[in-house]
Design a protein around this motif. Structure first.
Motif, PDB file in Angstrom:
ATOM      1  N   LYS A 249       0.816  -1.215   0.000  1.00 40.30           N
ATOM      2  CA  LYS A 249       0.000   0.000   0.000  1.00 40.30           C
ATOM      3  C   LYS A 249       0.848   1.263   0.000  1.00 40.30           C
ATOM      4  O   LYS A 249       0.373   2.330  -0.401  1.00 40.30           O
ATOM      5  CB  LYS A 249      -0.919   0.015   1.235  1.00 40.30           C
ATOM      6  CG  LYS A 249      -1.950  -1.087   1.264  1.00 40.30           C
ATOM      7  CD  LYS A 249      -2.806  -0.988   2.523  1.00 40.30           C
ATOM      8  CE  LYS A 249      -3.874  -2.095   2.548  1.00 40.30           C
ATOM      9  NZ  LYS A 249      -4.709  -2.009   3.776  1.00 40.30           N
ATOM     10  N   HIS A 250       2.110   1.118   0.449  1.00 43.25           N
ATOM     11  CA  HIS A 250       2.923   2.311   0.690  1.00 43.25           C
ATOM     12  C   HIS A 250       4.398   1.961   0.497  1.00 43.25           C
ATOM     13  O   HIS A 250       4.856   0.917   0.956  1.00 43.25           O
ATOM     14  CB  HIS A 250       2.672   2.813   2.113  1.00 43.25           C
ATOM     15  CG  HIS A 250       3.356   4.097   2.436  1.00 43.25           C
ATOM     16  ND1 HIS A 250       3.705   4.448   3.728  1.00 43.25           N
ATOM     17  CD2 HIS A 250       3.761   5.140   1.655  1.00 43.25           C
ATOM     18  CE1 HIS A 250       4.294   5.633   3.718  1.00 43.25           C
ATOM     19  NE2 HIS A 250       4.337   6.071   2.469  1.00 43.25           N
TER      20      HIS A 250
ATOM     21  N   ASP B  91       7.861   9.222  -1.704  1.00 45.22           N
ATOM     22  CA  ASP B  91       6.784   8.677  -0.894  1.00 45.22           C
ATOM     23  C   ASP B  91       5.645   8.313  -1.847  1.00 45.22           C
ATOM     24  O   ASP B  91       5.079   9.189  -2.501  1.00 45.22           O
ATOM     25  CB  ASP B  91       6.318   9.694   0.142  1.00 45.22           C
ATOM     26  CG  ASP B  91       5.304   9.118   1.107  1.00 45.22           C
ATOM     27  OD1 ASP B  91       5.710   8.528   2.109  1.00 45.22           O
ATOM     28  OD2 ASP B  91       4.081   9.262   0.839  1.00 45.22           O
TER      29      ASP B  91
ATOM     30  N   HIS C  12       2.052   6.039  -2.408  1.00 36.55           N
ATOM     31  CA  HIS C  12       0.990   5.274  -1.751  1.00 36.55           C
ATOM     32  C   HIS C  12      -0.227   5.154  -2.657  1.00 36.55           C
ATOM     33  O   HIS C  12      -0.386   5.894  -3.625  1.00 36.55           O
ATOM     34  CB  HIS C  12       0.612   5.901  -0.402  1.00 36.55           C
ATOM     35  CG  HIS C  12       0.026   7.274  -0.500  1.00 36.55           C
ATOM     36  ND1 HIS C  12       0.798   8.412  -0.501  1.00 36.55           N
ATOM     37  CD2 HIS C  12      -1.262   7.700  -0.624  1.00 36.55           C
ATOM     38  CE1 HIS C  12       0.019   9.478  -0.600  1.00 36.55           C
ATOM     39  NE2 HIS C  12      -1.235   9.072  -0.679  1.00 36.55           N
TER      40      HIS C  12
END
Length: 298
Positions: free
Chosen positions: A254-255, A280, A282
């Protein structure tokens, strides 16, 4: 005050420049006017479509149609995320990644038939450093290719593959640290692709097992690549076999957080975004409504 139309078509007049098709005329001919009222607007500059789409959603349009390529689709999607307005696609680009993943016909008449049927589902979207994407994002070589391809006058799959095989000789892998599913991976990175959909476009599959409704990203890691592996990788992508290639490793998550020793290029839906040393990424589950012939209702 005039009635808000059911559908707003957002046309990128620079997409599909070789096409002589009069899109407005095809809409007039093939849209079900007994079912839908509509309006047609044109983008005036890059980055205009999100505002036009967001405005339509705020006004209560049921559907906004992205008429163009992957860049137009990305921009329209950005304006419709987490709203009740659905996005439809009339594909007019060179790759048409999301349209192909959703099995939207590549001809305007077929795509308009899908629009007339009006089946609406919800799909995931992704975000890389705050930039939304609907098909893929990535760091490394594919981002570098995106930056070069953006200035390439020739479009289409053949030009893309030729560019890859030319540039693969000089591009170097870089060390990265990736946090995935609670584990830290110190590795070389030639490409790290974050796939929401299965393909880049042109039926070039980077993550054949990606499910656009599962709430997960398919992370494809290519650690090192030479010319022979590049040829094998290109063949695997074009034959929908990349998940079984020795050149690539896959993770579902998910991330993802990635740190690099020096800034690396990155892209979102094929649009070159620049360089940075931290990423980052997600998933945003079921954040975009779409008109599609094939994805079941959720």
């Amino acid at each position: 005050m005039s009635k808000i139309p059911d559908i707003r078509f957002i046309i990128n007049p620079t997409s599909g420049t070789k096409s002589k098709v009069d899109v407005a005329a095809r809409i007039k001919l093939h849209l079900n006017h007994q079912k839908y009222s509509h309006e047609i607007v044109y983008t005036a500059y890059a980055g205009h479509a999100p505002d036009l789409a967001r405005e339509a959603a705020e006004q209560g349009c049921s559907i906004v149609v992205a008429v163009g390529g992957d860049g137009t689709v990305n921009e329209v999607a950005r304006g419709l995320l987490n709203t009740d307005t659905a996005m439809a696609i009339l594909p007019k680009g060179s790759g048409n990644g999301l349209a192909r993943h959703l099995l939207v016909p590549m001809d305007l008449e077929g795509a308009l038939r899908v629009l007339n049927e009006g089946h609406i589902s919800s799909i995931d979207s992704g975000s890389i450093n705050g930039h939304p994407f609907v098909t893929t994002a990535g760091i490394g070589f594919d981002a570098y290719i995106s930056s070069v391809f953006a200035g390439n006058k020739k479009r289409g799959l053949q030009s893309y593959v030729e560019l890859v095989l030319k540039e693969v000789r000089t591009y170097k892998h870089l060390p990265v640290k990736a946090s995935i599913n609670g584990s830290v991976l110190d590795t070389d990175c030639y490409v790290m692709a974050f796939a929401n959909a299965a393909q880049y476009g042109n039926n070039a599959y980077i993550a054949p097992e990606a499910d656009i409704q599962d709430g997960l990203l398919d992370v494809c890691l290519v650690r090192r690549l030479d010319l022979i592996k590049a040829l094998n990788l290109s063949y695997s992508m074009l034959t929908n076999q990349l998940a079984h290639s020795d050149s690539a490793e896959y993770f579902k998550t998910k991330h993802v957080q990635v740190e690099t020793e020096e800034p690396m290029m990155y892209h979102a839906d094929g649009e070159y975004m620049g360089k940075t040393a931290t990423f980052d990424v997600h998933i945003q589950p079921l954040s975009l409504k779409v008109v599609t012939p094939q994805i079941s209702q959720r």
